[in-house]
Design an enzyme around this catalytic site. Structure first.
Site, short mmCIF file in Angstrom:
data_model
loop_
_atom_site.label_atom_id
_atom_site.label_comp_id
_atom_site.label_asym_id
_atom_site.label_seq_id
_atom_site.Cartn_x
_atom_site.Cartn_y
_atom_site.Cartn_z
N CYS A 42 0.85 -1.20 0.00
CA CYS A 42 0.00 0.00 0.00
C CYS A 42 0.88 1.24 0.00
CB CYS A 42 -0.90 0.01 1.24
SG CYS A 42 -2.00 1.44 1.36
N HIS A 70 -9.04 -3.46 -2.53
CA HIS A 70 -8.08 -2.67 -1.75
C HIS A 70 -8.47 -1.20 -1.75
CE1 HIS A 70 -3.75 -1.88 -0.46
NE2 HIS A 70 -4.18 -0.66 -0.77
N GLU A 71 -8.80 -0.66 -2.93
CA GLU A 71 -9.11 0.77 -3.01
C GLU A 71 -10.47 1.08 -2.39
OE1 GLU A 71 -6.76 2.68 -3.63
OE2 GLU A 71 -5.44 1.11 -4.40
N HIS A 116 -10.19 1.35 1.33
CA HIS A 116 -9.69 2.66 1.78
C HIS A 116 -10.85 3.63 2.02
CE1 HIS A 116 -5.36 2.77 1.86
NE2 HIS A 116 -5.24 2.24 0.64
#
Length: 214
Positions: free
Chosen positions: A126, A168-169, A172
């Protein structure tokens, strides 16, 4: 951290961020902005400002370099992320990880849900946790819904490495870091991953470091 004051209106904060040319400052783990979650995008930025912000995310992602970047990573609590992956990896890695090139994409208000029950585990890093990687088991296939930067509906199934990127994004945007989902015993420096665990799959790392794979 080089980000605008949280007290300023959001559009004003983004204008301040974009005042300087070049890549934006990427916020590192430990900054509360990465943990607070985001508000859905609903026109808080005018079309011109939104376009400039997206371009700044693209420039910053490419300069890092990375394959995705979410708005909170530059201090903006909006549900917007960008992805792009030229997939410059050897064929055996591409096949093992399902890593295929992804064009530049903008994800607005994305939400994902697993498709079926298969999971895949690989080392993941990351931009907000520089210098480290860890193995994360994620759904191997997800359905992503949301919009693009033009307000057009997005409803698409992602598999392999692209599925990992969008998870993953999107995480966030919910205040979740990949470390929250990682096998803690797998945590390795970038150097260790390069020298010891560069195999296409993490089976050898799991045996040596003592963690289980799905």
């Amino acid at each position: 951290m080089g980000t605008p004051s949280d007290r300023a209106p959001l559009a004003e904060r983004v204008e301040e961020l974009l005042a300087d040319d070049g890549p934006l400052t990427i916020v590192a783990a430990g900054d509360p902005v990465l943990r607070r979650g985001t508000e859905p995008y609903d026109g808080q930025l005018g079309p011109a400002l939104l376009a400039r912000f997206i371009e700044a995310l693209r420039i910053t992602m490419r300069a890092a370099p990375g394959v995705g970047l979410a708005a909170p990573q530059v201090g903006v609590e909006l549900r917007i992320a960008v992805i792009e992956d030229p997939a410059p990896v050897p064929k055996e890695v591409r096949l093992a990880r399902g890593r295929v090139p992804q064009p530049f994409r903008v994800l607005v208000n994305p939400v994902y849900e697993p498709v079926a029950g298969a999971r895949a585990a690989f080392f993941e890093g990351c931009l907000s946790v520089p210098g480290w990687q860890a193995v994360v088991a994620r759904p191997a296939e997800v359905r992503l819904t949301g919009q693009d930067e033009h307000g057009q509906a997005l409803d698409e199934v992602f598999t392999g490495w692209p599925a990992r990127i969008v998870q993953h994004e999107t995480d966030h945007l919910d205040g979740v870091l990949y470390l929250d989902r990682a096998e803690s015993r797998s945590l390795s420096s970038n150097q260790a991953v390069t020298e010891r665990w560069a195999q296409p799959t993490p089976e050898e790392a799991a045996r040596a470091l003592g963690f289980e794979l799905p």
